[in-house]
Scaffold this motif. Structure first.
Motif, PDB file in Angstrom:
ATOM      1  N   PRO A  76       0.853  -1.134   0.455  1.00  0.00           N
ATOM      2  CA  PRO A  76       0.161  -0.381   0.240  1.00  0.00           C
ATOM      3  C   PRO A  76       0.922   1.364   0.145  1.00  0.00           C
ATOM      4  CG  PRO A  76       0.117  -1.012   1.466  1.00  0.00           C
ATOM      5  CD  PRO A  76       1.131  -1.839   1.775  1.00  0.00           C
ATOM      6  N   ALA A  77       1.530   1.335  -1.254  1.00  0.00           N
ATOM      7  CA  ALA A  77       2.571   2.803  -0.884  1.00  0.00           C
ATOM      8  C   ALA A  77       1.683   3.741  -1.181  1.00  0.00           C
ATOM      9  CB  ALA A  77       3.778   2.178  -2.475  1.00  0.00           C
ATOM     10  N   PRO A  78       1.759   5.058  -0.695  1.00  0.00           N
ATOM     11  CA  PRO A  78       1.543   5.590  -0.649  1.00  0.00           C
ATOM     12  C   PRO A  78       1.547   7.110  -1.020  1.00  0.00           C
ATOM     13  CG  PRO A  78       2.161   6.381   1.551  1.00  0.00           C
ATOM     14  CD  PRO A  78       2.382   5.013   1.156  1.00  0.00           C
ATOM     15  N   LYS A  79       1.150   8.101  -1.778  1.00  0.00           N
ATOM     16  CA  LYS A  79       2.393   9.139  -3.002  1.00  0.00           C
ATOM     17  C   LYS A  79       2.435   9.660  -1.645  1.00  0.00           C
ATOM     18  CE  LYS A  79      -2.117   9.252  -6.274  1.00  0.00           C
ATOM     19  NZ  LYS A  79      -3.247   9.852  -6.708  1.00  0.00           N
ATOM     20  N   PRO A  80       3.526  10.337  -1.924  1.00  0.00           N
ATOM     21  CA  PRO A  80       4.560  11.567  -1.479  1.00  0.00           C
ATOM     22  C   PRO A  80       4.023  12.164  -0.674  1.00  0.00           C
ATOM     23  CG  PRO A  80       5.926  10.590  -3.180  1.00  0.00           C
ATOM     24  CD  PRO A  80       4.134  10.064  -3.671  1.00  0.00           C
ATOM     25  N   GLY A  81       3.616  12.477   0.724  1.00  0.00           N
ATOM     26  CA  GLY A  81       3.328  13.441   1.394  1.00  0.00           C
ATOM     27  C   GLY A  81       2.171  13.399   1.250  1.00  0.00           C
TER      28      GLY A  81
ATOM     29  N   MET B 126      12.368   1.322  -5.123  1.00  0.00           N
ATOM     30  CA  MET B 126      12.107   2.050  -3.778  1.00  0.00           C
ATOM     31  C   MET B 126      12.315   3.364  -3.830  1.00  0.00           C
ATOM     32  SD  MET B 126      14.115  -1.307  -2.690  1.00  0.00           S
ATOM     33  CE  MET B 126      14.638  -1.029  -1.123  1.00  0.00           C
ATOM     34  N   VAL B 127      11.267   3.329  -2.885  1.00  0.00           N
ATOM     35  CA  VAL B 127      10.545   4.844  -2.873  1.00  0.00           C
ATOM     36  C   VAL B 127      10.161   5.176  -1.234  1.00  0.00           C
ATOM     37  CG1 VAL B 127       8.043   5.837  -2.892  1.00  0.00           C
ATOM     38  CG2 VAL B 127       8.840   4.190  -4.282  1.00  0.00           C
ATOM     39  N   GLU B 128      10.678   5.958  -0.825  1.00  0.00           N
ATOM     40  CA  GLU B 128      10.408   6.709   0.380  1.00  0.00           C
ATOM     41  C   GLU B 128       9.505   7.392   1.045  1.00  0.00           C
ATOM     42  OE1 GLU B 128      13.500   5.932   2.972  1.00  0.00           O
ATOM     43  OE2 GLU B 128      14.442   4.513   1.447  1.00  0.00           O
ATOM     44  N   ASN B 129       8.437   7.008   1.947  1.00  0.00           N
ATOM     45  CA  ASN B 129       7.893   8.996   2.354  1.00  0.00           C
ATOM     46  C   ASN B 129       7.773   7.889   3.996  1.00  0.00           C
ATOM     47  OD1 ASN B 129       5.851  10.089   0.802  1.00  0.00           O
ATOM     48  ND2 ASN B 129       4.430   8.360   2.290  1.00  0.00           N
ATOM     49  N   GLY B 130       7.747   9.397   4.337  1.00  0.00           N
ATOM     50  CA  GLY B 130       7.133   9.134   5.675  1.00  0.00           C
ATOM     51  C   GLY B 130       7.804   8.272   7.221  1.00  0.00           C
ATOM     52  N   GLY B 131       8.865   8.004   6.285  1.00  0.00           N
ATOM     53  CA  GLY B 131      10.312   7.419   7.359  1.00  0.00           C
ATOM     54  C   GLY B 131      10.555   6.129   7.238  1.00  0.00           C
TER      55      GLY B 131
ATOM     56  N   THR C 229      10.350   3.368   3.295  1.00  0.00           N
ATOM     57  CA  THR C 229      11.018   2.768   2.413  1.00  0.00           C
ATOM     58  C   THR C 229       9.881   1.472   2.286  1.00  0.00           C
ATOM     59  OG1 THR C 229      13.928   3.161   3.342  1.00  0.00           O
ATOM     60  CG2 THR C 229      12.671   1.573   0.889  1.00  0.00           C
ATOM     61  N   TYR C 230       9.507   1.759   1.020  1.00  0.00           N
ATOM     62  CA  TYR C 230       8.477   0.679  -0.120  1.00  0.00           C
ATOM     63  C   TYR C 230       9.694   0.102  -0.910  1.00  0.00           C
ATOM     64  CZ  TYR C 230       4.684   2.785   2.678  1.00  0.00           C
ATOM     65  OH  TYR C 230       3.721   3.375   3.519  1.00  0.00           O
ATOM     66  N   ALA C 231       9.344  -1.265  -1.087  1.00  0.00           N
ATOM     67  CA  ALA C 231       9.291  -2.245  -2.550  1.00  0.00           C
ATOM     68  C   ALA C 231       9.398  -2.602  -2.718  1.00  0.00           C
ATOM     69  CB  ALA C 231      11.298  -3.386  -1.870  1.00  0.00           C
ATOM     70  N   LEU C 232       9.205  -2.385  -4.068  1.00  0.00           N
ATOM     71  CA  LEU C 232       7.925  -2.807  -5.053  1.00  0.00           C
ATOM     72  C   LEU C 232       8.186  -3.228  -6.017  1.00  0.00           C
ATOM     73  CD1 LEU C 232       6.002   0.744  -5.352  1.00  0.00           C
ATOM     74  CD2 LEU C 232       5.500  -0.929  -3.715  1.00  0.00           C
ATOM     75  N   VAL C 233       7.820  -4.600  -6.631  1.00  0.00           N
ATOM     76  CA  VAL C 233       8.318  -5.415  -7.887  1.00  0.00           C
ATOM     77  C   VAL C 233       7.166  -5.037  -8.586  1.00  0.00           C
ATOM     78  CG1 VAL C 233       8.782  -7.386  -8.649  1.00  0.00           C
ATOM     79  CG2 VAL C 233       9.357  -6.786  -5.909  1.00  0.00           C
ATOM     80  N   ASP C 234       6.990  -4.629 -10.261  1.00  0.00           N
ATOM     81  CA  ASP C 234       6.587  -5.252 -11.062  1.00  0.00           C
ATOM     82  C   ASP C 234       6.322  -6.680 -11.121  1.00  0.00           C
ATOM     83  OD1 ASP C 234       5.805  -2.515 -11.171  1.00  0.00           O
ATOM     84  OD2 ASP C 234       6.758  -2.556 -12.671  1.00  0.00           O
ATOM     85  N   LEU C 235       5.204  -7.217 -11.784  1.00  0.00           N
ATOM     86  CA  LEU C 235       5.027  -8.431 -12.431  1.00  0.00           C
ATOM     87  C   LEU C 235       4.384  -8.694 -14.024  1.00  0.00           C
ATOM     88  CD1 LEU C 235       2.834 -10.372  -9.234  1.00  0.00           C
ATOM     89  CD2 LEU C 235       5.654 -10.670  -9.426  1.00  0.00           C
ATOM     90  N   SER C 236       4.594  -9.877 -14.271  1.00  0.00           N
ATOM     91  CA  SER C 236       4.551  -9.692 -15.756  1.00  0.00           C
ATOM     92  C   SER C 236       2.629 -10.385 -15.465  1.00  0.00           C
ATOM     93  CB  SER C 236       5.525 -11.016 -16.463  1.00  0.00           C
ATOM     94  OG  SER C 236       4.856 -12.321 -15.439  1.00  0.00           O
ATOM     95  N   GLU C 237       2.299 -10.453 -16.991  1.00  0.00           N
ATOM     96  CA  GLU C 237       1.034 -10.791 -16.785  1.00  0.00           C
ATOM     97  C   GLU C 237       0.903 -12.382 -16.563  1.00  0.00           C
ATOM     98  OE1 GLU C 237      -2.518 -10.350 -17.304  1.00  0.00           O
ATOM     99  OE2 GLU C 237      -1.227  -8.513 -17.096  1.00  0.00           O
TER     100      GLU C 237
END
Length: 473
Positions: free
Chosen positions: A12-17, A59-64, A66-74
């Motif tokens: 559940p990676a939030p948008k920055p801020g 890797m996305v940093e937000n609010g302290g 680190t969200y590590a996001l992986v895209d999957l193939s169809e």
């Protein structure tokens, strides 16, 4: 104390801020902010057809955190998620053997994605990190991480039911899945019944035994197994509900209900939720007790779910047609028996609608916990609370002893319980509500998180020593 690494199917990676949405995200993000941490999982995106397998998570940093996001193939998404996870494990673990669809191709995709996740996550792990894996999509994760050499403490929590062995063994690879659970240090379930089903399975299959309260040896490994019932952010939700009457939609609903009582059901569109049975019980209630015609309305909020799965599309048509038939048979010029909303309503608005409702109908055919039940209780006016009607097959029934417990398969019985709920005097409503509110206030989502992490990090001498709703059997 090291970092907390959370692994889930969807991150559940939030948008920055912006803060994370939902009680679970708030609780886990809060813990990771305190000690540092990573939340790892699928990004919700698919790769272009010709793209290679990812070599690094985004890797996305937000609010302290680190969200590590992986895209999957169809292909991976279809085999691992839509296939094995949601067309085999989901129905089977909800006792719906008739809806299971097992293929070796989907099973291969399930293990392939778990191996991919482990390969991408392992280099990010530090020696003193505690790793908490969530739900049925990722049962093999611990074994894959162990194979890469990780010695960290690994915990797993199943958010949905764990069925008895006569059901679980329908799964062709049931032995491998339970062996996968044995690779964790702590395995958490929602209810004592789930723990009992697990114990019965390992004993019958000859792969393990309980050696003490909360301690099992399974496939030669000593693991902790206990119930950790999920909670909500009780006080915060109660405060939101108290203020939600200002929301325009809640105001319009209140004005439209003058002289009538509101009954509310809120469920994701899923065959486990018993929505059709609930509507049938409501129609039976209107038929048997004509005095309530024109004096009550059922608001059924049912956002769409997994529309690409044929069973869900068919159920969407069935529920809509059933609601339409009831309205066609019973409506009057100035009264609609059922208001059926097939879209998502914001959580703050829902809090206000819960508070308006004299009865909360939470009647799943099978549910791991069901947090709607707890939200309904939290949202009530302490001076004039409503009545929770709760299925005996929801995990929440183990905690909320102030609810009217119903059998959703018994349409006539549920109709009778609805009549009792609408007629219940204030003193009984207050007594029932206070008992439930005290329970969900003491055992909120932060209590759940702390209880599990204390067990994972061995802060308690034994699982049985910590305060529990029920003793592990």
């Amino acid at each position: 104390m090291g970092r907390l690494v959370v692994v889930s199917n969807r991150v559940p990676a939030p948008k920055p801020g912006t803060p994370p949405a939902g009680g679970l995200a708030v609780a886990l993000a809060g813990a990771m902010q305190e000690r540092g941490g990573i939340w790892f999982g699928w990004s919700g995106r698919t790769l272009p057809p010709s793209a290679p397998e990812p070599e690094e998570p985004e890797m996305v940093e937000n609010g302290g955190v680190t969200y590590a996001l992986v895209d999957l193939s169809e292909r991976d998404l279809q085999d691992y998620y839509a296939g094995f996870s949601n067309r085999m494990l989901w129905p089977l673990l909800h006792y719906r053997m008739d809806l299971t669809e097992f293929t070796r191709v989907a099973l291969g995709g399930y293990y392939r994605v778990n191996k991919l996740f482990a390969r991408l996550l392992a280099p990010k792990i530090e020696p003193d990190d505690a790793i908490w894996v969530h739900d049925y999509h990722l049962i093999p994760m611990a074994a894959e991480l162990r194979a890469s050499g990780l010695k960290n403490r690994l915990g797993f929590f199943l958010h949905i039911p764990f069925p008895p062995p006569d059901i679980l063994t329908v799964l062709p690879n049931h032995a491998d899945l339970v062996r996968g659970l044995a690779a964790y240090d702590v395995v958490g379930f929602q209810t004592p019944n789930d723990v009992e089903n697990f114990e019965t399975y390992v004993r019958r299959e000859g792969v393990g035994r309980r050696v003490s309260a909360g301690r099992f040896v399974v496939h030669g490994r000593s693991i902790r197994v206990a119930d950790f019932p999920v909670g909500i952010e009780t006080k915060s939700f109660a405060a939101t509900a108290a203020l939600a009457g200002r929301h325009p939609l809640v105001k319009r609903m209140r004005e439209s209900m003058v002289g009538r009582e509101l009954i509310i059901g809120v469920d994701r569109l899923d065959y486990s939720k018993g929505i059709a049975e609930r509507i049938q019980a409501y129609e039976t209630f209107l038929t048997l007790d004509e005095s309530w015609r024109g004096r009550c309305t059922l608001l059924q909020v049912t956002p769409k779910s997994r529309g690409d799965v044929p069973e869900y599309a068919a159920m969407e048509r069935e529920v809509a047609e059933l609601a339409g038939r009831v309205n066609g048979a019973h409506a009057d010029l100035d009264w609609t028996p059922i208001r059926y909303v097939n879209r998502t309503i914001g959580r703050n608005t829902l809090a206000g609608l819960y508070r308006l409702a004299r009865v909360g109908l939470v009647t799943p055919l099978r549910d791991g916990m069901n947090l709607v039940a707890k939200e309904y209780v939290a949202a009530q006016d302490p001076e004039d609370p409503g009545v929770l009607m709760l299925s005996r097959f929801a995990g929440a029934a183990h905690e909320l002893d102030g609810a009217l417990i119903t059998n959703p398969y018994d349409v006539d019985g549920t109709a009778g319980a609805l009549a009792r709920a609408l007629d219940m005097p204030l003193d009984e409503r207050l007594d029932r509500w206070k008992r439930m509110y005290q329970r969900i206030e003491a055992r909120d989502v932060n209590w759940w998180r702390k209880s599990f992490l204390d067990a994972l990090e061995e802060k308690d001498a034994a699982v049985a020593d910590r305060p529990q709703i029920a003793v592990v059997r």
